[in-house]
Design a protein around this motif. Structure first.
Motif, short mmCIF file in Angstrom:
data_model
loop_
_atom_site.label_atom_id
_atom_site.label_comp_id
_atom_site.label_asym_id
_atom_site.label_seq_id
_atom_site.Cartn_x
_atom_site.Cartn_y
_atom_site.Cartn_z
N LEU A 10 -5.64 -6.11 -2.52
CA LEU A 10 -4.75 -5.09 -3.05
C LEU A 10 -5.00 -4.81 -4.52
O LEU A 10 -4.43 -3.87 -5.09
N ARG A 53 -6.97 -3.45 -7.71
CA ARG A 53 -7.94 -2.39 -8.00
C ARG A 53 -9.25 -2.99 -8.51
O ARG A 53 -10.32 -2.46 -8.23
N ARG A 89 0.84 -1.22 0.00
CA ARG A 89 0.00 0.00 0.00
C ARG A 89 0.86 1.26 0.00
O ARG A 89 0.47 2.29 -0.57
N GLY A 133 -3.65 0.64 -5.30
CA GLY A 133 -3.77 -0.78 -5.59
C GLY A 133 -3.09 -1.18 -6.89
O GLY A 133 -2.60 -0.35 -7.66
#
Length: 307
Positions: free
Chosen positions: A229, A231, A204, A210
């Protein structure tokens, strides 16, 4: 009669054994080869343990271990096209013949000629790792400049995915244990050591918005840790964990045909895919080769040199 290494019943390493067997007779759409080099894969011990169905060709015990090999065609079964006696070839033993043996049968539609300039040792690593890497990245279909997380980057498949992703001008971050760092970083991966770092926190920090894609080679809890993580959860592709649709992701769509084998070989010849071969064992040392892979902590690719 030729030497082979396999298993007399389903179970752990204790069921493995060396034995002699006559040269297999190639059936329809099969070629008999003299094995030069066999690749070692986690699938091998899963098959031995009885955890995978449908790849034994209905053959009786004892069965020979191994799913991929490179060698020389000795004979052809009916219906074989595009392969001739004397050809140097590489491919899959999808009909149960095994590859940890002096001779075996490969499925002809899943076997290709080794192109000039490519060694048998490299070719033997491509059927599983090379074609899997091609399939994963084709399935993701990310544009240049996109970011991909390879969860479990240090093994044969993970390093192949990373190399091809970098060749597609993707930014690659990979997770693995400390022993995997050197090989991953040597090819240009930004490495995250899950034994020493907070993977989610580090990821992160690197990419607050992401990842465009995640390729998972670890499965289980590790998959569930990194999947958020992404998108877009549809761009989480798992190679081993079939529960990935529960997370909104997809299981890799495998293509093990001759065309994909030829494609992986061209990538190797062009220098875009260079298998990281970390151990070469003689057939007599095949138990140690598989034992190394069965730990789940192998770095790169292990092969058995038969001839």
């Amino acid at each position: 009669m030729g030497k082979a290494w396999g298993f007399g019943r389903y179970g752990g390493p204790e069921v493995q054994e060396f034995f002699d067997r006559p040269d297999p007779v190639p059936g329809r759409d099969e070629v008999l080869i003299r094995v030069g080099v066999a690749g070692v894969n986690p699938l091998d011990h899963l098959l031995r343990s009885g955890l995978v169905d449908g790849l034994d060709g209905g053959r009786p015990f004892p069965r020979v271990l191994g799913m991929e090999a490179a060698g020389t065609v000795l004979a052809r079964g009916e219906g074989v096209d595009g392969l001739e006696v004397g050809d140097a070839v590489f491919g899959f033993a999808l009909t149960g013949g095994g590859t940890y043996a002096e001779t075996t049968v490969l499925s002809a539609p899943n076997t290709a000629r080794i192109p000039e300039g490519l060694s048998a040792t490299v070719a033997a690593t491509l059927p599983v790792a090379g074609t899997t890497a091609v399939d994963v990245l084709d399935q993701l279909s990310l544009p240049a400049g996109a970011t991909v997380l390879v969860n479990g980057v240090g093994g044969g498949v993970g390093l192949a995915v990373a190399q091809l992703a970098l060749g597609r001008e993707l930014r690659v971050i990979g997770t693995g244990s400390t022993a995997k760092r050197e090989h991953a970083e040597s090819i240009g991966v930004r490495f995250v050591d899950y034994t020493a770092e907070d993977v989610v926190g580090t990821a992160r920090a690197l990419l607050p918005d992401g990842f465009d894609g995640i390729v998972d080679l670890a499965g289980g809890t590790s998959l569930r840790t990194v999947a958020p993580l992404a998108r877009d959860p549809r761009n989480v592709i798992a190679v081993g964990d079939r529960s990935v649709p529960d997370l909104g992701g997809r299981f890799v769509e495998r293509r093990v045909d001759r065309e994909n084998l030829q494609r992986s070989a061209r990538l190797a010849l062009d220098g875009l895919l260079t298998p990281v071969i970390t151990a070469v064992h003689p057939l007599s040392d095949a138990p140690a080769a598989l034992a190394t892979v069965e730990t789940g902590h192998t770095s790169g690719k292990v092969v058995v040199k038969v001839a």
